[in-house]
Design a protein around this motif. Structure first.
Motif, PDB file in Angstrom:
ATOM      1  N   LEU A 289      90.573  66.291 111.568  1.00 45.42           N
ATOM      2  CA  LEU A 289      89.752  65.247 110.967  1.00 45.42           C
ATOM      3  C   LEU A 289      90.468  63.906 110.985  1.00 45.42           C
ATOM      4  O   LEU A 289      89.854  62.868 111.284  1.00 45.42           O
ATOM      5  N   LEU A 290      91.757  63.907 110.692  1.00 49.23           N
ATOM      6  CA  LEU A 290      92.519  62.661 110.675  1.00 49.23           C
ATOM      7  C   LEU A 290      92.533  62.020 112.062  1.00 49.23           C
ATOM      8  O   LEU A 290      92.333  60.800 112.198  1.00 49.23           O
ATOM      9  N   ARG A 291      92.759  62.820 113.080  1.00 41.72           N
ATOM     10  CA  ARG A 291      92.760  62.289 114.453  1.00 41.72           C
ATOM     11  C   ARG A 291      91.427  61.644 114.782  1.00 41.72           C
ATOM     12  O   ARG A 291      91.371  60.521 115.310  1.00 41.72           O
ATOM     13  N   ARG A 292      90.344  62.316 114.483  1.00 44.91           N
ATOM     14  CA  ARG A 292      89.022  61.788 114.806  1.00 44.91           C
ATOM     15  C   ARG A 292      88.726  60.504 114.025  1.00 44.91           C
ATOM     16  O   ARG A 292      88.209  59.530 114.581  1.00 44.91           O
ATOM     17  N   ARG A 293      89.090  60.476 112.756  1.00 46.94           N
ATOM     18  CA  ARG A 293      88.817  59.293 111.944  1.00 46.94           C
ATOM     19  C   ARG A 293      89.619  58.084 112.435  1.00 46.94           C
ATOM     20  O   ARG A 293      89.080  56.970 112.550  1.00 46.94           O
ATOM     21  N   VAL A 399      97.168  48.749 108.611  1.00 49.07           N
ATOM     22  CA  VAL A 399      97.794  49.445 107.487  1.00 49.07           C
ATOM     23  C   VAL A 399      96.780  49.796 106.398  1.00 49.07           C
ATOM     24  O   VAL A 399      96.698  50.949 105.948  1.00 49.07           O
ATOM     25  N   ALA A 400      96.009  48.833 105.944  1.00 50.75           N
ATOM     26  CA  ALA A 400      95.079  49.094 104.836  1.00 50.75           C
ATOM     27  C   ALA A 400      94.046  50.150 105.218  1.00 50.75           C
ATOM     28  O   ALA A 400      93.782  51.094 104.449  1.00 50.75           O
ATOM     29  N   ALA A 401      93.455  50.023 106.393  1.00 53.13           N
ATOM     30  CA  ALA A 401      92.448  50.992 106.823  1.00 53.13           C
ATOM     31  C   ALA A 401      93.067  52.374 107.009  1.00 53.13           C
ATOM     32  O   ALA A 401      92.456  53.401 106.669  1.00 53.13           O
ATOM     33  N   LEU A 406      93.987  58.033 105.099  1.00 57.25           N
ATOM     34  CA  LEU A 406      94.951  59.045 104.666  1.00 57.25           C
ATOM     35  C   LEU A 406      94.612  59.562 103.268  1.00 57.25           C
ATOM     36  O   LEU A 406      94.677  60.774 103.005  1.00 57.25           O
ATOM     37  N   HIS A 407      94.241  58.676 102.371  1.00 58.42           N
ATOM     38  CA  HIS A 407      93.841  59.091 101.020  1.00 58.42           C
ATOM     39  C   HIS A 407      92.614  59.987 101.071  1.00 58.42           C
ATOM     40  O   HIS A 407      92.551  61.030 100.383  1.00 58.42           O
ATOM     41  N   GLU A 408      91.635  59.618 101.868  1.00 51.47           N
ATOM     42  CA  GLU A 408      90.403  60.406 101.941  1.00 51.47           C
ATOM     43  C   GLU A 408      90.649  61.797 102.506  1.00 51.47           C
ATOM     44  O   GLU A 408      90.104  62.787 102.022  1.00 51.47           O
ATOM     45  N   TRP A 415     101.244  62.611 102.360  1.00 49.37           N
ATOM     46  CA  TRP A 415     101.829  61.613 103.247  1.00 49.37           C
ATOM     47  C   TRP A 415     102.690  60.655 102.439  1.00 49.37           C
ATOM     48  O   TRP A 415     102.561  60.561 101.218  1.00 49.37           O
ATOM     49  N   PHE A 416     103.589  59.995 103.128  1.00 47.27           N
ATOM     50  CA  PHE A 416     104.325  58.901 102.493  1.00 47.27           C
ATOM     51  C   PHE A 416     104.596  57.817 103.528  1.00 47.27           C
ATOM     52  O   PHE A 416     104.626  58.059 104.735  1.00 47.27           O
TER      53      PHE A 416
END
Length: 573
Positions: A289-293, A399-401, A406-408, A415-416
């Motif tokens: 999911l992270l890769r796709r987003r 960075v912000a996006a 990452l939070h979602e 993560w850090f």
């Protein structure tokens, strides 16, 4: 092409006249490091020749063609699939041409493009470009320190950087042996350098490139379509792989079937204030999911996204620690010399009956155990908590996006944000992974079987990227080690087989499994002598080298000489 060969002594004398006697090596102990692959493979050679100028290289090729010798061009000999050294037996004598002395690099247009000679290395190019705020196609994170610029082009090497795709250019200067036996120097650099080989090569040797002689519309100097391909996350095919016809053009993808003298390539701006994140999860679906987003939603593509399974993390932590710390402490400048010194020591020790196998690796590993812990505490804590690890790098604008995604996807605990020291160590840890497997096998050679190293490209829409081995394969595998370029869906999957396992049979079952998944292989290390070239790639090789005189046998093709059999698909010479 003459089929009457001069005497070996006469041929060697011709080589010595071309490059100097000190640059023609025939003693097996001195030539062994050129004749053996970095990871595996090797064979015999009549001589190793080390030209010091492009014109000397041309004269060596002329002598080799006249004497009906096989030619294997080699730079740093970092071939992970045994493609840059002799392999097994041939029907003619073999010479290896080492291009390490031909390491000149030229800057064009304030560094927006470069021209590299055959021995120019990525780390040297990275240093040359750094003051200009630019960088090459690949940076540290490629599989081997010392990897050559031209070697990357000839093998369509991919690298870790998501935005750039395979190394590719339409602009090259190369020698081709035609079906009628004629050796031709072809200048497709898009730079006017003269009419004869002596004029063209002499000007490049002197660095006499005038701005007025550069044609800026001569062709592409990078794979400028790749960003669009990698963003197409629903496509049922891989983003990049070595047999992709889009990347096969003259020097690009030639795998040594041409003698490449120079290539012209784009460079890229260094991303300022880039941010690195360390990510962990126990669910492969989270990374899917992270890769796709990130590929779909970020305005700018991520810079890199490097995956490590926990088992590979552990392997690199122990058996790659010395590499990580040496680069951290000394930089990359010393490593090629250290690797060369180790290769010479290994060749010397191999001739000594009293020396156990892999003695230098055992000594280095014993010393490495005395070194301090290399990895930051937060990375080690993630190792204990999570099976799957991802090192993500984005530009400042993203960075912000990125943090919102990452939070979602992972919440606040998965993560850090790395500080500068953590980011450097994380990247070096990933870099050390490939060499760590080789070290492990050397140190434990008596206890484990062969290492089967696969280099695969998954479909861009493949959600089930993490492999589950069927029982008939798993029973022969001692350890499975997964790492790779996650956003490109290119994975390196190394399997340490149990002692006594039938490695060719296991590999055949592995490749059949990959075929059933719609994967392509190899993805970026090229076929070498370990993979069979697919029909389109085989046809490309035959067109480039109709007499089969340059690097024969590559891709499990024939090693036999083809006498004057012109390829019907090739344009007229």
């Amino acid at each position: 092409m003459s089929i009457t060969e001069p005497s070996p002594t006469g041929f060697l004398d011709a080589l010595r006249a071309a490059v100097g006697a000190q640059n023609v090596l025939t003693d097996p102990q001195r030539t062994e490091r050129f004749r053996r692959g970095w990871r595996s493979g090797g064979g015999d050679a009549e001589a190793v020749v080390c030209p010091g100028t492009l014109l000397e290289l041309w004269r060596v090729l002329q002598a080799a063609v006249a004497a009906n010798r096989i030619v294997i061009m080699q730079a740093s000999n970092t071939g992970l699939t045994e493609g840059s050294a002799p392999n097994g037996s041939y029907d003619r004598e073999v010479i290896v041409i080492s291009t390490l002395r031909l390491d000149r690099l030229h800057l064009l247009a304030d560094g927006r493009q470069i021209v590299s000679h055959p021995g120019g290395t990525l780390y040297a190019l990275e240093k040359l470009l750094a003051p200009l705020g630019r960088q090459p196609h690949s940076v540290i994170g490629s599989s081997c320190i010392g990897a050559s610029v031209i070697g990357g082009v000839c093998n369509n090497s991919g690298g870790a950087l998501v935005r750039r795709g395979p190394a590719f250019t339409e602009l090259a200067l190369y020698a081709q042996l035609h079906a009628d036996g004629r050796l031709e120097l072809v200048n497709h650099l898009g730079i006017r350098l003269g009419d004869t080989p002596e004029e063209i090569l002499g000007r490049l040797d002197r660095g006499a490139i005038a701005e007025a002689d550069i044609d800026w519309n001569a062709g592409r100097a990078s794979d400028d379509d790749y960003a669009t391909r990698v963003r197409d996350i629903d496509a049922p095919s891989p983003a990049r792989f070595n047999a992709d016809p889009r990347g096969l053009r003259e020097a690009s993808g030639c795998a040594g079937k041409l003698a490449v003298f120079a290539v012209r390539l784009d460079t890229f701006p260094v991303e300022q204030d880039a941010q690195v994140y360390y990510i962990g999860t126990n669910a492969p679906s989270d990374l899917t999911l992270l890769r796709r987003r990130l590929l779909r939603d970020l305005p700018n593509l991520p810079i890199s996204g490097e995956y490590l399974h926990r088992d590979m993390f552990d392997m690199a932590r122990v058996y790659g620690k010395d590499t990580l710390l040496l680069i951290h402490w000394l930089g990359t400048d010393y490593l090629p010399r250290m690797f060369a010194a180790k290769a010479r020591a290994d060749a010397w020790l191999k001739k000594r009956a009293w020396a156990p196998r892999h003695l230098s690796d055992r000594v280095i590993q014993a010393a490495a155990r005395l070194l301090p812990e290399a990895l930051p505490r937060r990375m080690l804590a993630f190792r204990d908590r999570f099976e799957h690890h991802l090192i993500l790098k984005v530009d400042a604008e993203s960075v912000a996006a990125t943090e919102a995604i990452l939070h979602e996807v992972l919440g606040p605990e998965g993560w850090f944000r790395c500080d500068a020291a953590e980011a450097k160590k994380a990247m070096l840890h990933r870099f050390a992974a490939a060499g760590a497997v080789v070290r492990y096998q050397a140190v434990h050679a008596a206890a484990v079987g062969e290492v089967l190293a696969l280099d695969i490209a998954l479909r861009r829409n493949d959600a089930e990227w993490f492999e589950v081995l069927p029982p008939d394969i798993a029973e022969d595998v001692e350890a499975r080690l997964y790492y790779g370029h996650f956003f490109c869906h290119v994975l390196h999957q190394d399997y340490i087989l149990r002692r006594g396992a039938d490695a060719p049979a296991v590999k055949a079952r592995m490749l059949a499994l990959l075929d059933s998944r719609g994967a392509e292989y190899p993805a970026e290390h090229n076929v070498g002598h370990l993979y069979e070239a697919k029909p389109q790639l085989r046809a490309f090789y035959e067109c480039l080298d109709p007499t089969n005189s340059f690097n024969p046998g590559i891709g499990k093709t024939s090693r036999q000489q083809r006498r004057f059999a012109a390829c019907p698909d090739c344009p007229p010479a």
